[in-house]
Design an enzyme around this catalytic site. Structure first.
Site, short mmCIF file in Angstrom:
data_model
loop_
_atom_site.label_atom_id
_atom_site.label_comp_id
_atom_site.label_asym_id
_atom_site.label_seq_id
_atom_site.Cartn_x
_atom_site.Cartn_y
_atom_site.Cartn_z
N TRP A 103 48.53 43.01 38.10
CA TRP A 103 48.59 42.40 36.77
C TRP A 103 48.72 43.46 35.70
O TRP A 103 49.47 43.28 34.73
CB TRP A 103 47.41 41.46 36.54
CG TRP A 103 47.57 40.24 37.38
CD1 TRP A 103 46.84 39.88 38.46
CD2 TRP A 103 48.62 39.25 37.26
NE1 TRP A 103 47.34 38.73 39.01
CE2 TRP A 103 48.43 38.32 38.30
CE3 TRP A 103 49.67 39.07 36.38
CZ2 TRP A 103 49.27 37.20 38.48
CZ3 TRP A 103 50.52 37.96 36.55
CH2 TRP A 103 50.30 37.05 37.60
N ASP A 173 42.95 42.12 29.19
CA ASP A 173 43.45 40.89 29.83
C ASP A 173 42.32 40.33 30.69
O ASP A 173 42.12 40.74 31.82
CB ASP A 173 44.67 41.24 30.70
CG ASP A 173 45.12 40.05 31.54
OD1 ASP A 173 44.53 38.94 31.42
OD2 ASP A 173 46.06 40.23 32.35
N LYS A 197 42.04 29.75 35.29
CA LYS A 197 41.07 30.24 36.28
C LYS A 197 39.65 29.81 35.89
O LYS A 197 38.97 29.16 36.65
CB LYS A 197 41.17 31.75 36.40
CG LYS A 197 42.56 32.16 36.89
CD LYS A 197 42.86 33.60 36.65
CE LYS A 197 44.34 33.88 36.72
NZ LYS A 197 44.97 33.48 37.97
C1 LIG Z 1 44.70 39.17 35.47
C2 LIG Z 1 45.85 38.25 35.23
N1 LIG Z 1 46.66 38.47 34.17
C3 LIG Z 1 47.69 37.66 33.90
C4 LIG Z 1 47.99 36.57 34.70
C5 LIG Z 1 49.16 35.72 34.35
O1 LIG Z 1 48.72 34.58 33.72
P1 LIG Z 1 49.66 33.37 33.30
O2 LIG Z 1 50.21 32.81 34.57
O3 LIG Z 1 48.73 32.49 32.57
O4 LIG Z 1 50.74 33.91 32.44
C6 LIG Z 1 47.18 36.29 35.78
C7 LIG Z 1 47.49 35.09 36.59
O5 LIG Z 1 47.25 34.86 37.68
C8 LIG Z 1 46.10 37.15 36.07
O6 LIG Z 1 45.31 36.93 37.12
#
Ligand SMILES: Cc1ncc(COP(=O)(O)O)c(C=O)c1O
Length: 361
Positions: A103, A173, A197
């Site tokens: 991520w 994040d 989540k």
């Molecule tokens: C730590 C993290 N950042 C970003 C995301 C991406 O999120 P989104 O699908 O809401 O854009 C996720 C999704 O699984 C994640 O676990």
């Protein structure tokens, strides 16, 4: 009736049953309106009240100071991978990022389109995954911000400390660990998270931004990614994802009913500790994250014999334990145990893992 399953999905993840029941009960008649929340005007009194209450609840749960704005925005966390550099890399084009996994890398790749991105530190992988201590980081003096991912959902690597950045704003994040414990919002310039989540359903995200960071973005910034515009319009520049916002509101109210984030932290730490203790005590299973950086939320593990992976998953499923397959990039298994996962779910998983190891070990 809801199937009696424990859903270990990393996200979209399980929601509290009470929240789903309330959403179900209110589907045809929200607040006596004779219609669902999806069908009312987002600018009407009822929706505005709901939106204000959800912001107030989030502020209360996280003790968000008055000099921070709270936004509820479409697009999940990935939208913020773009919005953050577009809004913050205006005069100063340099930002530091910490790479602790997939991520972080997605955030880095996107930010590189907008400025000079320096990777100040990366996760260590010598068979054991660990986060390097801050004394080994190469931070850029006067960077526009430092971005990090407090919890890497795929590998289950979590910071249990907060980077110290002085005057450089810290951007986090928190998609997979927001609301899992109390935090000190003052430590951050921006906190953002997708909802699916620990906060609700996919499609909406929350951005908590210190007021001095809301400034004129790059001129090419799409209007919906412009924090100035979203702050001025209280997240109502266009029609927000109203149903998803409502669900976040229900989850926040549920969290308050549970007793708030100190209580959630106790539950979450206890659930995680139980599962790690079990894994560490059984050579049949293995988690490869250094104990100091193990996630309370996402617990990946591998079986000693990966030939048994398919059988493990099938038998788990037959026992009502679903979505335990690890991320495709990590392999193995992963148990995601966010706020909504009851301790009973973790206990049931451990009993199943014990029985499976006894049979095949
Ligand atoms: C730590 C993290 N950042 C970003 C995301 C991406 O999120 P989104 O699908 O809401 O854009 C996720 C999704 O699984 C994640 O676990």
């Amino acid at each position: 009736m809801r199937q009696p399953v424990f859903n270990f999905s990393a996200g979209p993840a399980m929601l509290p049953v009470e929240v789903l029941k309330q959403a179900q009960a209110e589907m045809l008649d929200w607040r006596g309106k004779g219609m669902s929340v999806m069908e009312v005007s987002h600018r009407g009194k009822d929706f505005t009240e709901m939106a204000n209450q959800s912001e107030a609840d989030l502020r209360e749960l996280l003790a968000i100071p008055n000099n921070y704005h709270v936004l509820f925005l479409a697009g999940g966390a990935t939208a913020q991978f773009s919005a953050i550099p577009m809004n913050l890399l205006t005069k100063n084009k340099k930002a530091d990022y910490i790479d602790t996994g997939q991520w972080s890398r997605k955030a880095i790749k996107e930010a590189e389109r907008y400025g000079e991105i320096h990777i100040a530190a990366s996760v260590k992988d010598d068979g054991v995954l660990s986060i390097p201590t801050q004394d080994s980081w190469s931070l850029t003096p006067n960077a526009a911000y430092l971005h990090y991912t407090p919890n890497e959902t795929i590998d289950g690597v979590e910071f249990h400390w907060i980077p110290q950045t002085g005057n450089v704003p810290l951007v986090a994040d928190m998609s997979s660990n927001i609301l899992s414990r109390p935090i000190n919002v003052n430590d951050y310039g921006i906190i953002y998270a997708g909802a699916q989540k620990n906060m609700g359903a996919a499609g909406i995200g929350v951005v908590i931004i210190r007021e001095d960071l809301v400034k004129e973005p790059m001129p090419t910034t799409p209007i919906l990614y412009n924090y100035q515009v979203e702050v001025a319009n209280k997240s109502f520049y266009n029609t927000p994802p109203t149903y998803n916002w409502y669900l976040v509101g229900l989850v926040l109210a549920w969290l308050k009913k549970q007793g708030g984030l100190s209580i959630m932290a106790e539950h979450n730490q206890r659930k995680a500790r139980k599962l790690y203790n079990f894994i560490d005590a059984h050579s049949f299973y293995h988690n490869r994250v250094a104990p100091a950086c193990r996630s309370w939320m996402n617990i990946p593990f591998i079986l000693q014999d990966n030939q048994l992976d398919g059988q493990f998953l099938a038998e788990a499923e037959a026992n009502g334990l679903t979505n335990l397959k690890g991320h495709i990039l990590a392999g193995g298994m992963r148990a995601s145990i966010y706020n909504a996962m009851p301790e009973e779910g973790v206990d049931t998983l451990i009993s199943f893992m014990k029985a499976f190891a006894d049979k095949h070990g």
